[in-house]
Design an enzyme around this catalytic site. Structure first.
Site, PDB file in Angstrom:
ATOM      1  N   ASP A  94      -1.076   6.654   6.504  1.00  0.00           N
ATOM      2  CA  ASP A  94      -2.220   5.802   6.165  1.00  0.00           C
ATOM      3  C   ASP A  94      -2.425   4.834   7.331  1.00  0.00           C
ATOM      4  O   ASP A  94      -1.586   3.966   7.570  1.00  0.00           O
ATOM      5  CB  ASP A  94      -1.901   5.042   4.864  1.00  0.00           C
ATOM      6  CG  ASP A  94      -2.939   3.985   4.505  1.00  0.00           C
ATOM      7  OD1 ASP A  94      -3.914   3.794   5.257  1.00  0.00           O
ATOM      8  OD2 ASP A  94      -2.766   3.338   3.443  1.00  0.00           O
ATOM      9  N   TRP A 138       0.840  -1.219   0.000  1.00  0.00           N
ATOM     10  CA  TRP A 138       0.000   0.000   0.000  1.00  0.00           C
ATOM     11  C   TRP A 138       0.862   1.250   0.000  1.00  0.00           C
ATOM     12  O   TRP A 138       0.527   2.235  -0.655  1.00  0.00           O
ATOM     13  CB  TRP A 138      -0.974  -0.033   1.176  1.00  0.00           C
ATOM     14  CG  TRP A 138      -1.922  -1.178   1.057  1.00  0.00           C
ATOM     15  CD1 TRP A 138      -2.006  -2.262   1.868  1.00  0.00           C
ATOM     16  CD2 TRP A 138      -2.898  -1.377   0.007  1.00  0.00           C
ATOM     17  NE1 TRP A 138      -2.973  -3.112   1.408  1.00  0.00           N
ATOM     18  CE2 TRP A 138      -3.534  -2.607   0.279  1.00  0.00           C
ATOM     19  CE3 TRP A 138      -3.295  -0.650  -1.108  1.00  0.00           C
ATOM     20  CZ2 TRP A 138      -4.538  -3.119  -0.536  1.00  0.00           C
ATOM     21  CZ3 TRP A 138      -4.299  -1.153  -1.926  1.00  0.00           C
ATOM     22  CH2 TRP A 138      -4.906  -2.364  -1.630  1.00  0.00           C
ATOM     23  N   LYS A 194     -11.949  -1.700   7.749  1.00  0.00           N
ATOM     24  CA  LYS A 194     -11.337  -2.712   8.608  1.00  0.00           C
ATOM     25  C   LYS A 194     -11.876  -2.594  10.034  1.00  0.00           C
ATOM     26  O   LYS A 194     -12.485  -3.524  10.545  1.00  0.00           O
ATOM     27  CB  LYS A 194      -9.814  -2.596   8.585  1.00  0.00           C
ATOM     28  CG  LYS A 194      -9.250  -3.003   7.219  1.00  0.00           C
ATOM     29  CD  LYS A 194      -8.395  -1.950   6.656  1.00  0.00           C
ATOM     30  CE  LYS A 194      -8.004  -2.101   5.198  1.00  0.00           C
ATOM     31  NZ  LYS A 194      -7.923  -3.367   4.563  1.00  0.00           N
TER      32      LYS A 194
END
Ligand code: PLP
Length: 360
Positions: A171, A101, A195
């Site tokens: 992030d 990511w 999540k």
């Protein structure tokens, strides 16, 4: 069939209480005669939902007044572009690449300016966090970027990098609200909510106010300008209204549970059950160096791809869902977010011990 223990990395398990409440309110939200899904985002009722969600998030994270909370959409990946577009005044940024990511964010930033990879752990399949105490931070860097918890590889920054005075952008998609954090350490903290918080699509970004300006890269779409959303209290256009409503319910749940200190304690207890087992097992092995282990995502392998596949299939049959590792790592991964009960992790470990006995 009843509910399974869902170890998916995201979208992921949410608190049962929240799902039940949402089900109860589906046809008629608090006497409105309609679902939140059907409601105008300009209505007083919805305004109350989004304002309460923001207030509860501010309470939970202790967000200082000089930070804006924005509810946006397009997933975390859209922010990979929005961040450089809004922050790259000098067109330079430094990226610490600790997984897929972070790498994607780094690659996206290259479209807009000079993105420097100042550290990486790719040499060992991202199984550790590099030493970030004295990195070659670029003099003219507009920001330093990290992915704080690496969902795929199961590592977490236990200490933030020394940015030498530059703004830190993080992030936190897969560790959002899993433990307390000091918002003042960051310029931007953002994450997809799918999540720990709510339905996919919604992104929450917490941004220091002075970073929200009209001085963005030429060509920045209106919808990707932080200022557009900040000036309109996240209601510039139709927001992902139902998703934000669920996020609001999860915030209430976290508050009721005792806040982020309690979340952290619960998450540490849960992760310990699994890591202790991995450390004592002759069959299963964790893939991450101990000091960088994530509390949220726990990858492990047997070393034999066929045996891994057998494990995943048998676990599924036993009501332990979505344990297959990411395609780039193989093996297994148990994501044990806030809403995963300790009993779920205990059941997993019991199953692993039994599998180990049978497959020696
Ligand atoms: C840490 C992290 N960042 C970004 C993303 C991408 O999120 P999205 O699919 O919402 O774009 C993910 C998705 O799993 C993630 O785990």
């Amino acid at each position: 069939m009843g509910r399974v223990y869902n170890f998916s990395a995201g979208p992921a398990v949410l608190p049962e209480e929240v799902l039940k409440e949402a089900a109860d309110e589906m046809m008629d939200y608090q006497g409105c005669g309609m679902s939140v899904m059907e409601m105008s985002h300009r209505s007083k009722t919805y305004d109350n939902i989004i304002k309460t969600a923001e207030k509860d998030l501010r309470d939970i994270l202790n967000i200082p007044d000089n930070y804006k909370v924005l509810f946006m959409q397009g997933g975390a990946s859209t922010q990979f572009a929005a961040i450089p577009m809004n922050l790259m005044k000098n067109k330079v940024a430094d990226y610490i690449v600790t997984g897929q990511w972070a790498k994607k964010a780094y690659q996206e930033a290259q479209i807009y300016g000079k993105a420097n990879k100042i550290a990486t752990s790719e040499d060992k399949t991202f199984s550790y966090i590099p030493d970030c105490s004295d990195l070659p931070i670029s003099e003219d860097a507009d920001y330093v970027y990290i992915c704080e918890n690496n969902t795929i590889y199961g590592t977490k920054f236990k200490k933030l990098p020394n940015t030498k005075g530059k703004i830190l952008v993080s992030d936190v998609s897969s560790c959002f609200l899993s433990e307390p954090m000091n918002i003042n350490d960051y310029g931007v903290v953002y994450g997809g909510v799918q999540k720990n918080i709510g339905p996919a699509g919604v992104v929450i970004s917490i941004i220091r106010e002075d970073l929200i300006t009209d001085d963005v890269l030429p060509g920045t779409p209106t919808m990707l300008k932080f200022k557009t959303h900040a000036d309109n209290d996240s209601l510039y256009n139709t927001p992902p209204a139902y998703g934000i409503y669920i996020c609001g319910k999860v915030f209430k749940w976290i508050k009721k549970m005792g806040g982020l200190e309690v979340m952290k304690q619960r998450n540490e207890e849960k992760a310990k059950v699994l890591y202790d087992f991995l450390d004592s097992s002759d069959l299963f092995k964790g893939t991450v160096v101990k000091e960088d282990r994530s509390l949220m995502n726990v990858p492990f392998v047997t070393g034999d791809a066929d045996l891994d596949a057998k494990f995943v299939a048998e676990a599924k049959a036993a009501g332990l869902e979505s344990l297959k590792g990411h395609r780039t790592v193989g093996g297994m991964r148990a994501s044990i977010y806030n809403a995963m009960p300790k009993a779920g992790v205990e059941k997993l470990v019991e199953f692993m011990a039994d599998f180990e006995k049978k497959n020696k």
